[in-house]
Design a protein around this motif. Structure first.
Motif, PDB file in Angstrom:
ATOM      1  N   CYS A 209      14.353   6.806  -6.806  1.00  0.00           N
ATOM      2  CA  CYS A 209      15.772   7.404  -6.526  1.00  0.00           C
ATOM      3  C   CYS A 209      16.506   6.718  -5.864  1.00  0.00           C
ATOM      4  CB  CYS A 209      15.532   8.789  -5.786  1.00  0.00           C
ATOM      5  SG  CYS A 209      14.575  10.135  -6.835  1.00  0.00           S
ATOM      6  N   LEU A 210      16.236   5.896  -4.754  1.00  0.00           N
ATOM      7  CA  LEU A 210      17.071   4.966  -3.974  1.00  0.00           C
ATOM      8  C   LEU A 210      17.561   4.023  -4.711  1.00  0.00           C
ATOM      9  CD1 LEU A 210      15.484   5.313  -0.613  1.00  0.00           C
ATOM     10  CD2 LEU A 210      17.499   6.530  -1.445  1.00  0.00           C
ATOM     11  N   HIS A 211      16.766   3.286  -5.616  1.00  0.00           N
ATOM     12  CA  HIS A 211      17.130   2.266  -6.472  1.00  0.00           C
ATOM     13  C   HIS A 211      18.367   2.710  -7.375  1.00  0.00           C
ATOM     14  CE1 HIS A 211      16.587  -0.388  -9.997  1.00  0.00           C
ATOM     15  NE2 HIS A 211      17.011  -1.081  -9.107  1.00  0.00           N
ATOM     16  N   ALA A 212      18.004   4.090  -8.115  1.00  0.00           N
ATOM     17  CA  ALA A 212      18.897   4.488  -9.104  1.00  0.00           C
ATOM     18  C   ALA A 212      20.295   4.801  -8.548  1.00  0.00           C
ATOM     19  CB  ALA A 212      18.458   5.814  -9.853  1.00  0.00           C
ATOM     20  N   HIS A 213      20.305   5.447  -7.323  1.00  0.00           N
ATOM     21  CA  HIS A 213      21.362   5.787  -6.443  1.00  0.00           C
ATOM     22  C   HIS A 213      21.300   5.650  -5.107  1.00  0.00           C
ATOM     23  CE1 HIS A 213      25.141   7.891  -5.679  1.00  0.00           C
ATOM     24  NE2 HIS A 213      25.635   7.673  -6.573  1.00  0.00           N
TER      25      HIS A 213
ATOM     26  N   ALA B 267      14.375  15.329  -1.774  1.00  0.00           N
ATOM     27  CA  ALA B 267      13.185  16.423  -1.508  1.00  0.00           C
ATOM     28  C   ALA B 267      13.567  17.473  -2.826  1.00  0.00           C
ATOM     29  CB  ALA B 267      13.551  17.326  -0.373  1.00  0.00           C
ATOM     30  N   ARG B 268      14.780  17.510  -3.120  1.00  0.00           N
ATOM     31  CA  ARG B 268      15.026  18.542  -4.283  1.00  0.00           C
ATOM     32  C   ARG B 268      14.502  17.699  -5.579  1.00  0.00           C
ATOM     33  NH1 ARG B 268      20.628  19.945  -3.059  1.00  0.00           N
ATOM     34  NH2 ARG B 268      20.938  20.116  -5.290  1.00  0.00           N
ATOM     35  N   ALA B 269      14.966  16.496  -5.466  1.00  0.00           N
ATOM     36  CA  ALA B 269      14.766  15.723  -6.733  1.00  0.00           C
ATOM     37  C   ALA B 269      13.354  15.233  -7.277  1.00  0.00           C
ATOM     38  CB  ALA B 269      15.381  14.338  -6.719  1.00  0.00           C
ATOM     39  N   ILE B 270      12.631  15.206  -6.121  1.00  0.00           N
ATOM     40  CA  ILE B 270      11.449  14.893  -6.308  1.00  0.00           C
ATOM     41  C   ILE B 270      10.267  16.407  -6.254  1.00  0.00           C
ATOM     42  CG2 ILE B 270      11.510  12.369  -5.535  1.00  0.00           C
ATOM     43  CD1 ILE B 270      10.011  13.350  -3.082  1.00  0.00           C
ATOM     44  N   GLU B 271      11.012  17.403  -6.041  1.00  0.00           N
ATOM     45  CA  GLU B 271      10.516  18.861  -5.830  1.00  0.00           C
ATOM     46  C   GLU B 271       9.341  18.572  -4.847  1.00  0.00           C
ATOM     47  OE1 GLU B 271       9.170  19.477  -9.914  1.00  0.00           O
ATOM     48  OE2 GLU B 271      11.123  19.843 -10.611  1.00  0.00           O
ATOM     49  N   ALA B 272       9.871  18.199  -3.599  1.00  0.00           N
ATOM     50  CA  ALA B 272       8.809  18.101  -2.519  1.00  0.00           C
ATOM     51  C   ALA B 272       9.528  18.978  -1.007  1.00  0.00           C
ATOM     52  CB  ALA B 272       8.668  16.710  -1.992  1.00  0.00           C
ATOM     53  N   HIS B 273       8.840  19.409  -0.236  1.00  0.00           N
ATOM     54  CA  HIS B 273       9.393  19.759   0.797  1.00  0.00           C
ATOM     55  C   HIS B 273       9.823  18.873   1.613  1.00  0.00           C
ATOM     56  CE1 HIS B 273       7.104  23.871   0.682  1.00  0.00           C
ATOM     57  NE2 HIS B 273       6.017  22.862   0.708  1.00  0.00           N
TER      58      HIS B 273
ATOM     59  N   ALA C 140       0.779  -1.155  -0.034  1.00  0.00           N
ATOM     60  CA  ALA C 140      -0.135   0.053   0.101  1.00  0.00           C
ATOM     61  C   ALA C 140       0.727   1.236  -0.165  1.00  0.00           C
ATOM     62  CB  ALA C 140      -1.109   0.046   1.296  1.00  0.00           C
ATOM     63  N   LEU C 141       2.170   1.188   0.615  1.00  0.00           N
ATOM     64  CA  LEU C 141       2.936   2.341   0.713  1.00  0.00           C
ATOM     65  C   LEU C 141       3.336   2.694  -0.851  1.00  0.00           C
ATOM     66  CD1 LEU C 141       5.049   1.700   3.599  1.00  0.00           C
ATOM     67  CD2 LEU C 141       3.394   3.160   3.615  1.00  0.00           C
ATOM     68  N   LEU C 142       3.378   1.676  -1.633  1.00  0.00           N
ATOM     69  CA  LEU C 142       3.866   2.186  -3.031  1.00  0.00           C
ATOM     70  C   LEU C 142       2.703   2.739  -4.151  1.00  0.00           C
ATOM     71  CD1 LEU C 142       5.515  -1.260  -3.859  1.00  0.00           C
ATOM     72  CD2 LEU C 142       6.426   0.846  -3.028  1.00  0.00           C
ATOM     73  N   ALA C 143       1.598   2.855  -3.404  1.00  0.00           N
ATOM     74  CA  ALA C 143       0.532   3.619  -3.976  1.00  0.00           C
ATOM     75  C   ALA C 143       0.623   4.930  -3.981  1.00  0.00           C
ATOM     76  CB  ALA C 143      -0.981   3.083  -3.444  1.00  0.00           C
ATOM     77  N   ASP C 144       1.536   5.706  -3.271  1.00  0.00           N
ATOM     78  CA  ASP C 144       1.688   7.135  -3.207  1.00  0.00           C
ATOM     79  C   ASP C 144       2.807   7.582  -4.270  1.00  0.00           C
ATOM     80  OD1 ASP C 144       1.449   9.734  -1.418  1.00  0.00           O
ATOM     81  OD2 ASP C 144       3.533   9.164  -1.578  1.00  0.00           O
ATOM     82  N   PRO C 145       2.532   8.272  -5.030  1.00  0.00           N
ATOM     83  CA  PRO C 145       3.512   8.601  -6.019  1.00  0.00           C
ATOM     84  C   PRO C 145       4.714   9.303  -5.405  1.00  0.00           C
ATOM     85  CG  PRO C 145       1.394   9.511  -6.639  1.00  0.00           C
ATOM     86  CD  PRO C 145       1.213   9.032  -5.340  1.00  0.00           C
ATOM     87  N   ARG C 146       4.862   9.955  -4.219  1.00  0.00           N
ATOM     88  CA  ARG C 146       6.009  10.547  -3.832  1.00  0.00           C
ATOM     89  C   ARG C 146       6.758   9.368  -3.096  1.00  0.00           C
ATOM     90  NH1 ARG C 146       3.861  15.632  -1.512  1.00  0.00           N
ATOM     91  NH2 ARG C 146       4.536  16.900  -3.537  1.00  0.00           N
TER      92      ARG C 146
ATOM     93  N   GLY D 163      22.292   5.898  -1.239  1.00  0.00           N
ATOM     94  CA  GLY D 163      23.103   6.663  -0.521  1.00  0.00           C
ATOM     95  C   GLY D 163      22.756   8.129  -0.503  1.00  0.00           C
ATOM     96  N   VAL D 164      21.544   8.414  -0.953  1.00  0.00           N
ATOM     97  CA  VAL D 164      21.127   9.800  -1.271  1.00  0.00           C
ATOM     98  C   VAL D 164      20.608  10.502   0.271  1.00  0.00           C
ATOM     99  CG1 VAL D 164      19.548  11.294  -2.503  1.00  0.00           C
ATOM    100  CG2 VAL D 164      20.476   9.289  -3.379  1.00  0.00           C
ATOM    101  N   ARG D 165      20.901  11.549   0.495  1.00  0.00           N
ATOM    102  CA  ARG D 165      20.632  12.460   1.541  1.00  0.00           C
ATOM    103  C   ARG D 165      19.287  12.923   1.370  1.00  0.00           C
ATOM    104  NH1 ARG D 165      24.124  17.418   2.272  1.00  0.00           N
ATOM    105  NH2 ARG D 165      23.617  17.605   0.269  1.00  0.00           N
TER     106      ARG D 165
END
Length: 140
Positions: free
Chosen positions: A56-60, A69-75, A43-49, A62-64
């Motif tokens: 992002c974590l799969h792609a790379h 937040a900047r990559a997904i344009e969120a607070h 169910a957690l995967l149903a949220d786009p964010r 060790g991300v902060r």
């Protein structure tokens, strides 16, 4: 993949009586443990964010969180909350290095699901450890 063809076919053309089929399905479900837990995690995967964070974590790894937040344009607070939920359910883990906290996927299920959804790794990111005969995907 040809979507007009079924993914599975019975080994025998012989029809199984409805009652026998229902009994077989019930037995299969009885042997499948943790369906409720799996449903809660999925169910957690149903949220786009949250899904974007996992991509992002799969792609790379060790991300902060601030970079996520900047990559997904969120607070940052929204991203931190999403990371906390994902961490609680075992999708991600935090790695502290001094004052920094970096995030990565925590289990193979998340990794396989993300590949199935079309997520890829950024250049220079590959699977570790590569094991002989591994069914894992390989990336340059």
């Amino acid at each position: 993949m040809d979507r007009s063809r079924p993914l599975h076919v019975r080994a025998s053309a012989e029809q199984v009586p409805d009652e026998a089929l229902v009994a077989e399905l019930r037995e299969l479900l009885a042997q499948t443990g943790g369906v409720e837990e799996i449903a809660r995690r999925m169910a957690l995967l149903a949220d786009p964010r949250r899904l974007q964070i996992l991509f992002c974590l799969h792609a790379h790894p060790g991300v902060r969180s601030s970079d996520l937040a900047r990559a997904i344009e969120a607070h940052e607070s929204t991203t931190s909350h999403a990371l906390a939920l994902l961490r609680e359910e075992g999708w991600v883990r935090a790695q502290r290095s001094g004052r920094e906290v970096r995030y990565e996927l925590a289990d193979a299920l998340a990794h396989e699901i993300l590949h199935a959804l079309g997520s890829d790794h950024l250049p220079g990111v590959h699977h570790f450890p590569e094991t002989p005969g591994s069914s894992e995907h390989s990336h340059p």
